[in-house]
Design an enzyme around this catalytic site. Structure first.
Site, mmCIF file in Angstrom:
data_model
loop_
_atom_site.group_PDB
_atom_site.id
_atom_site.type_symbol
_atom_site.label_atom_id
_atom_site.label_comp_id
_atom_site.label_asym_id
_atom_site.label_seq_id
_atom_site.Cartn_x
_atom_site.Cartn_y
_atom_site.Cartn_z
ATOM 1 N N SER A 195 0.687 -1.262 0.140
ATOM 2 C CA SER A 195 -0.163 0.252 -0.077
ATOM 3 C C SER A 195 1.097 1.438 0.145
ATOM 4 C CB SER A 195 -1.049 -0.217 1.069
ATOM 5 O OG SER A 195 -1.596 1.208 1.426
ATOM 6 N N TYR A 246 -3.506 -0.654 10.140
ATOM 7 C CA TYR A 246 -3.061 -0.505 8.750
ATOM 8 C C TYR A 246 -1.792 -0.999 7.939
ATOM 9 C CZ TYR A 246 -4.398 -1.086 2.957
ATOM 10 O OH TYR A 246 -4.060 -1.680 2.300
HETATM 11 N N1 LIG Z 1 -8.926 0.337 -2.273
HETATM 12 C C1 LIG Z 1 -7.227 1.187 -1.874
HETATM 13 O O1 LIG Z 1 -7.753 2.328 -1.637
HETATM 14 C C2 LIG Z 1 -6.086 -0.385 -1.662
HETATM 15 C C3 LIG Z 1 -4.948 0.340 -1.533
HETATM 16 C C4 LIG Z 1 -3.839 -0.046 -1.456
HETATM 17 C C5 LIG Z 1 -3.558 -1.438 -1.204
HETATM 18 N N2 LIG Z 1 -5.035 -1.764 -0.778
HETATM 19 C C6 LIG Z 1 -5.137 -3.493 -0.493
HETATM 20 O O2 LIG Z 1 -4.988 -4.215 -1.508
HETATM 21 C C7 LIG Z 1 -5.755 -5.576 -1.812
HETATM 22 C C8 LIG Z 1 -7.237 -5.600 -2.406
HETATM 23 O O3 LIG Z 1 -8.175 -4.833 -1.919
HETATM 24 P P1 LIG Z 1 -9.512 -3.864 -2.653
HETATM 25 O O4 LIG Z 1 -8.404 -2.501 -2.860
HETATM 26 O O5 LIG Z 1 -9.654 -4.731 -4.106
HETATM 27 O O6 LIG Z 1 -10.084 -4.430 -1.402
HETATM 28 P P2 LIG Z 1 -11.422 -5.469 -1.680
HETATM 29 O O7 LIG Z 1 -12.550 -4.799 -2.796
HETATM 30 O O8 LIG Z 1 -12.346 -5.114 -0.606
HETATM 31 O O9 LIG Z 1 -11.300 -6.901 -1.994
HETATM 32 C C9 LIG Z 1 -10.115 -7.474 -1.051
HETATM 33 C C10 LIG Z 1 -9.949 -9.014 -1.611
HETATM 34 O O10 LIG Z 1 -9.630 -9.485 -0.141
HETATM 35 C C11 LIG Z 1 -10.400 -10.596 0.214
HETATM 36 N N3 LIG Z 1 -9.691 -11.265 1.524
HETATM 37 C C12 LIG Z 1 -10.629 -10.804 2.598
HETATM 38 N N4 LIG Z 1 -9.782 -11.510 4.002
HETATM 39 C C13 LIG Z 1 -9.643 -12.037 3.170
HETATM 40 C C14 LIG Z 1 -9.432 -13.588 3.939
HETATM 41 N N5 LIG Z 1 -9.366 -14.105 5.212
HETATM 42 N N6 LIG Z 1 -9.083 -14.592 2.641
HETATM 43 C C15 LIG Z 1 -9.057 -14.620 1.118
HETATM 44 N N7 LIG Z 1 -9.448 -13.779 1.299
HETATM 45 C C16 LIG Z 1 -10.073 -12.226 1.867
HETATM 46 C C17 LIG Z 1 -11.511 -10.557 0.175
HETATM 47 O O11 LIG Z 1 -12.679 -11.496 0.012
HETATM 48 P P3 LIG Z 1 -14.616 -11.441 0.187
HETATM 49 O O12 LIG Z 1 -14.616 -11.334 -0.649
HETATM 50 O O13 LIG Z 1 -14.522 -12.742 0.820
HETATM 51 O O14 LIG Z 1 -13.787 -10.606 1.340
HETATM 52 C C18 LIG Z 1 -11.484 -9.677 -1.405
HETATM 53 O O15 LIG Z 1 -11.592 -10.777 -1.917
HETATM 54 C C19 LIG Z 1 -5.845 -5.337 -0.243
HETATM 55 O O16 LIG Z 1 -4.694 -5.807 -0.245
HETATM 56 C C20 LIG Z 1 -5.536 -3.865 0.553
HETATM 57 O O17 LIG Z 1 -5.188 -4.371 1.629
HETATM 58 C C21 LIG Z 1 -6.247 -1.634 -1.284
#
Ligand SMILES: NC(=O)c1ccc[n+]([C@@H]2O[C@H](COP(=O)([O-])OP(=O)(O)OC[C@H]3O[C@@H](n4cnc5c(N)ncnc54)[C@H](OP(=O)(O)O)[C@@H]3O)[C@@H](O)[C@H]2O)c1
Length: 275
Positions: free
Chosen positions: A136, A149
């Site tokens: 991140s 986080y």
């Molecule tokens: N969006 C942002 O602003 C941002 C910025 C920087 C980094 N990130 C990082 O990007 C990555 C993806 O997040 P995203 O933004 O795409 O959010 P998201 O749409 O909420 O996707 C998160 C994914 O992680 C899965 N997940 C959560 N807990 C899990 C577990 N215990 N086992 C398996 N899968 C699990 C979720 O599955 P379920 O649907 O089953 O919950 C979902 O598929 C994360 O690592 C996040 O920290 C996000």
């Protein structure tokens, strides 16, 4: 040559966008993971035998082991592993619920490490491949109410930087991706919040309350982020770090340049403690 990608957390957000783009490439076999099978129905229209769906909760080491067996039965070689599954938690440090913080570390740090460990033997065997860890912008700089986080993502950075050094002699690359805020479910369904109750932290109340809204309006486009990740992996010069978005670039640089300045300003003290 066909490459096999495995991506965790493909039910939504970056993982889903990655899966959608990879599913439409002629030279890719895809192993897409989720916790719920129906969350991967969207892949059916692209599947002509090159897509394998695997169920795994990355906080459960036993499920990771069986997911790895299933993945390796589908494809003997995983060329690219994307550790994307992750969640957020928003609270001041003092008011954080430590059970929620521990669970976030289980998913964002230990889950990522367990998944990687399950595939390292096959990466070593083939002496090639790329491990992509979704970190991140908040591992390049920090913001109030996102401290724990950030702590998980700083852990991912330290882990990735070390792993890169250990694996480089074997021809295996490690890429840490540092996206800025993007329009996914990350700040919504995938996160817990604790609005500050202590009066001294009242200034952060609005920040936590409007977190969902803030991320919905973020400039980060998951489609462009997924494309940038695929391009970086496919490039012959895959970078070690991929900061994405203005906040990661400018906020990251400002914080790291400040750190360099601070370290230099204490040079005499720093170098005075070795006898
Ligand atoms: N969006 C942002 O602003 C941002 C910025 C920087 C980094 N990130 C990082 O990007 C990555 C993806 O997040 P995203 O933004 O795409 O959010 P998201 O749409 O909420 O996707 C998160 C994914 O992680 C899965 N997940 C959560 N807990 C899990 C577990 N215990 N086992 C398996 N899968 C699990 C979720 O599955 P379920 O649907 O089953 O919950 C979902 O598929 C994360 O690592 C996040 O920290 C996000």
């Amino acid at each position: 040559m066909t490459k096999t990608w495995m991506v965790t957390g493909t039910s939504s957000g970056f993982g889903k966008e990655l899966a959608l783009q990879l599913a439409q490439k002629d030279d890719v076999q895809l192993i897409a993971t989720a916790r719920k099978k129906s969350d991967l129905d969207y892949l059916d229209q692209y599947n002509h035998g090159q897509i394998k769906k695997v169920l795994v909760d990355v906080s459960k080491p036993e499920e990771i082991k069986s997911a790895a067996r299933e993945a390796l039965a589908f494809s003997k070689q995983i060329d690219v592993l994307v550790n994307n599954a992750g969640l957020g938690y928003f609270s001041t440090i003092e008011e954080s619920d430590m059970a929620a913080v521990r669970y976030m570390f289980e998913v964002n740090v230990f889950g990522l490490a367990e998944v990687t460990k399950a595939f390292l033997p096959q990466f070593r065997q083939h002496k090639s491949g790329t491990i992509v860890n979704i970190s991140s912008a908040l591992a390049l700089t920090t913001l109030p109410t996102m401290g724990f986080y950030s702590a998980t993502k700083y852990a991912v950075e330290g882990y990735s930087d070390t792993l890169r050094k250990e694996l480089a002699p074997l021809g295996i690359k490690v890429l840490a991706v540092e996206p800025s805020g993007a329009r996914t479910n990350w700040s919504g369904a995938s996160s817990q919040k604790q609005v500050p109750q202590i009066a001294d932290y009242a200034g952060y109340q609005q920040m936590v309350e409007t977190m969902d809204e803030g991320v919905t309006k973020s400039p980060g486009d998951p489609k462009l982020i997924a494309k940038a990740i695929i391009d970086a992996v496919e490039s012959p010069d895959t970078p070690a770090h991929l900061p994405l978005g203005e906040f990661a670039y400018n906020g990251g640089l400002e914080n790291l340049q400040g750190l360099v300045k601070e370290i230099e300003s204490h040079k005499d003290i720093s170098l005075s403690t070795d006898d």
